[in-house]
Design an enzyme around this catalytic site. Structure first.
Site, mmCIF file in Angstrom:
data_model
loop_
_atom_site.group_PDB
_atom_site.id
_atom_site.type_symbol
_atom_site.label_atom_id
_atom_site.label_comp_id
_atom_site.label_asym_id
_atom_site.label_seq_id
_atom_site.Cartn_x
_atom_site.Cartn_y
_atom_site.Cartn_z
ATOM 1 N N THR A 405 0.590 -1.316 -0.078
ATOM 2 C CA THR A 405 0.011 -0.186 0.014
ATOM 3 C C THR A 405 0.612 1.321 0.066
ATOM 4 O O THR A 405 1.887 1.301 0.048
ATOM 5 C CB THR A 405 -0.966 0.328 1.080
ATOM 6 O OG1 THR A 405 -0.312 0.171 2.342
ATOM 7 C CG2 THR A 405 -1.845 -1.100 1.302
ATOM 8 N N THR A 423 -3.652 0.398 -2.630
ATOM 9 C CA THR A 423 -2.757 -0.747 -2.585
ATOM 10 C C THR A 423 -2.997 -1.529 -3.808
ATOM 11 O O THR A 423 -4.069 -1.748 -4.421
ATOM 12 C CB THR A 423 -3.274 -1.663 -1.247
ATOM 13 O OG1 THR A 423 -2.553 -2.737 -1.439
ATOM 14 C CG2 THR A 423 -4.705 -1.928 -1.373
ATOM 15 N N SER A 477 -9.481 -5.909 5.000
ATOM 16 C CA SER A 477 -8.231 -4.899 4.933
ATOM 17 C C SER A 477 -7.827 -4.335 6.098
ATOM 18 O O SER A 477 -8.635 -4.412 7.224
ATOM 19 C CB SER A 477 -8.542 -3.825 3.723
ATOM 20 O OG SER A 477 -7.391 -3.024 4.006
ATOM 21 N N SER A 478 -6.484 -3.899 6.123
ATOM 22 C CA SER A 478 -6.103 -3.407 7.501
ATOM 23 C C SER A 478 -6.063 -1.642 7.042
ATOM 24 O O SER A 478 -5.672 -1.014 7.688
ATOM 25 C CB SER A 478 -4.761 -3.767 7.759
ATOM 26 O OG SER A 478 -4.665 -5.059 8.234
ATOM 27 N N GLY A 500 1.670 -0.557 5.053
ATOM 28 C CA GLY A 500 2.316 -1.552 6.114
ATOM 29 C C GLY A 500 1.586 -2.597 6.358
ATOM 30 O O GLY A 500 1.722 -3.372 7.203
#
Length: 594
Positions: A405, A423, A477-478, A500
């Site tokens: 990302t 991303t 997703s983060s 990250g």
């Protein structure tokens, strides 16, 4: 209008007078080093922060020409596709949080699983999960891209300049060439599977050697593709020759072909969602709802910390101290346990208790905080809680890698703001390059976003995993694009986010604490070293903490060790004079504005 097809120029000229002409800046890539000290940047009228100077400058020129924050984000993203192809682009997805002066909106451009897949997508003939890289570097991992459709949706509502003009910077840089940055050169040198793709191998490894920093790189295929999207909008990517080429490359992968189809591409819809906004300290923090786990997990960490005894000296000699790190790491363990059990695409799973805010209920977080003591919960010691009545018993998501990302933060002259995290997942995504059927050199990289699903569809007890693969589902997703407001006045305070992988959550949470609780400015906050845990052992950023900190955490049972933790934070703060921006010293980003 530089760099546009004649038909697009004519169409734009009938709609509005020419408002934006792009000038290629005299920007050289930054020096090659692990970290590059950043000064922080003060501006008065507007500001843009992005991961590469050329991308930041494209957004700056758009804002200077009277463009909106959304306009600038489009120009920045297209240039990032060119100069930072390993991280994001038109072959991937993005989440964008937007503030228009009154309302916060979440625009969802997350990739989607093809309609023909099932939960066995990443299992081998014996029913065992594939090795991560075998799955990622293949056609199996490619989801339907959503970035362009999402940006188009946002532009229709909040754009000021014509859509086509916003592609001029990337088109001209692709045609005239740009200097390869140290980060791109380093990424290419360390990558093996990208070389195996015929299109990418010939483009990035001429004569078998990776491109070096400072070399001029032109991308005629991407220029041609962007011209089509500039003229015809997202349908140029999702239908026609560009779509045919994309599907052919995914289905025809030499080792593991994927199921993505023309119907999947044509039917993809970007979504407009209600942002999640949570009170914390004197602020209201707004972020992205599921399928992102970012806001929920960040705010669980911060909410648990708020219920723990205050650490008298969170910073020791300018660095996060052992006492604060202990609390932060165990709060992260508890939050990640809940994340692993409950969060997935809301079209496929119900929120605990029917409302995602149940995971942030103060009484619930107080109970979770009671589990944090003087000794760490340790590797695997944090169990999921029960934030609401559940109709389904979800299984625990197995640990597996997350990557990738880039982040963009922008505030325009009218006070509109965006935080956008974008991303293609792992570096260079699926390692499949598509030229749009142009037959020209270069092109764009396709995502490997489907590896964000759980490879295993159920846990050892046979319970289904919420984030398992299902047709037309968006993987969890983060990404944590975040806008912050003063709780009493409602005025904008900050925009921030980071790349990250799963560690995005820690990077964002720690930066919020540093800026809004400890009183550091954006650059000081981004300069601080990192500490993370995904529920197992803890990792401290290599070479950034004294040995005594590591020893003290291990004495508490954190199983801590050092690791390279390369974030890419961008942050903008509203000040009395205007704005102050910070860029992560670990990457090439800068802030620009007037």
């Amino acid at each position: 209008m530089i760099g546009l097809p004649l038909s697009a120029q004519a169409e734009a000229e009938t709609e509005t007078e020419e408002t934006f002409e792009y000038d290629i800046p005299a920007i050289a890539p930054e020096v090659a080093s692990e970290t590059e000290e950043k000064p922080g940047w003060a501006t008065q009228r507007f500001a843009v922060a992005a991961a590469n100077p050329l991308a930041t400058d494209a957004g700056y020129q758009v804002l200077k020409a009277g463009g909106s924050a959304i306009d600038a984000a489009i120009a920045v993203q297209m240039v990032l596709n060119l100069v930072e192809p390993q991280s994001s682009g038109i072959g991937g997805g993005a989440f964008l949080v937007h503030f228009d002066g009154e309302e916060v909106t979440a625009f969802d451009g997350r990739e989607m699983a093809p309609g023909a897949v099932d939960e066995s997508l990443f299992l081998d003939e014996e029913g065992e999960p594939l090795e991560f890289l075998d799955a990622a570097a293949s056609g199996l991992s490619v989801g339907v891209p959503g970035t362009v459709r999402m940006l188009e949706l946002a532009h229709k509502e909040h754009g000021e300049l014509p859509w086509a003009e916003l592609f001029a910077p990337a088109i001209q840089l692709a045609e005239d060439g740009f200097a390869v940055s140290p980060r791109l050169a380093t990424s290419l040198a360390g990558e093996e599977r990208l070389r195996q793709d015929s299109q990418a191998g010939a483009f990035y490894y001429p004569d078998g050697a990776p491109l070096e920093a400072g070399e001029t790189l032109r991308n005629p295929a991407l220029a041609a593709i962007l011209r089509e999207i500039a003229e015809h909008g997202s349908r140029a990517l999702h239908t026609g020759n560009i779509a045919n080429d994309l599907v052919t490359r995914v289905q025809g992968h030499q080792e593991r072909g994927g199921a993505l189809s023309l119907e999947d591409l044509a039917s993809y819809e970007a979504k407009q969602r209600k942002a999640l906004c949570t009170d914390w300290l004197a602020y209201t923090v707004c972020g992205f709802p599921p399928p992102s786990s970012g806001h929920l997990t960040v705010m669980q960490i911060l909410g648990i910390l708020e219920h723990l005894p205050a650490v008298e000296e969170p910073l020791v000699d300018g660095l996060p101290g052992e006492a604060w790190l202990h609390q932060f790491l165990d709060a992260s363990r508890l939050a990640f346990a809940d994340r692993g059990k409950y969060i997935a695409d809301p079209a496929f799973v119900d929120a605990p208790g029917g409302d995602w805010s149940s995971m942030l209920d103060p009484e619930y977080l107080a109970k979770r905080a009671d589990l944090v003591g003087d000794q760490s919960l340790g590797d695997g010691g944090a169990e999921p809680g029960n934030p609401g009545e559940l109709s389904t018993a979800w299984g625990l998501h197995p640990a597996q890698p997350e990557y990738g990302t880039s982040h963009i933060s922008i505030i325009d002259e009218q006070g509109n703001a965006i935080a956008m995290t974008t991303t293609i997942e792992q570096a260079f995504g699926s390692r499949i390059m598509a030229d749009g059927g142009t037959g020209l050199a270069g092109g764009y990289l396709l995502n490997n976003e489907l590896t964000d699903f759980s490879f295993e569809p159920e846990d050892e007890q046979g319970n289904p995993i919420a984030n398992r693969v299902e047709p037309r589902k968006r993987p969890r997703s983060s990404m944590s694009p975040t806008l912050v407001f003063d709780r009493d006045s409602g005025e904008l305070v900050a925009s921030l986010g980071s790349p990250g992988g799963a560690a995005i959550i820690h990077y964002t949470a720690k930066s919020l604490v540093a800026m809004l609780d400890w009183g550091l400015d954006a650059q000081e906050a981004l300069d601080l070293p990192h500490a993370i845990t995904l529920g197992g052992p803890a990792f401290l950023e290599e070479g950034r903490f004294p040995a005594s900190t590591l020893e003290a955490l291990n004495a508490r049972g954190h199983a801590a060790s050092e690791r390279e933790l390369v974030s890419g934070l961008q942050a903008l703060q509203v000040t009395d004079e205007g704005f102050f921006g910070g860029a992560d010293p670990r990457r090439e980003g800068v802030v620009m504005g007037d």
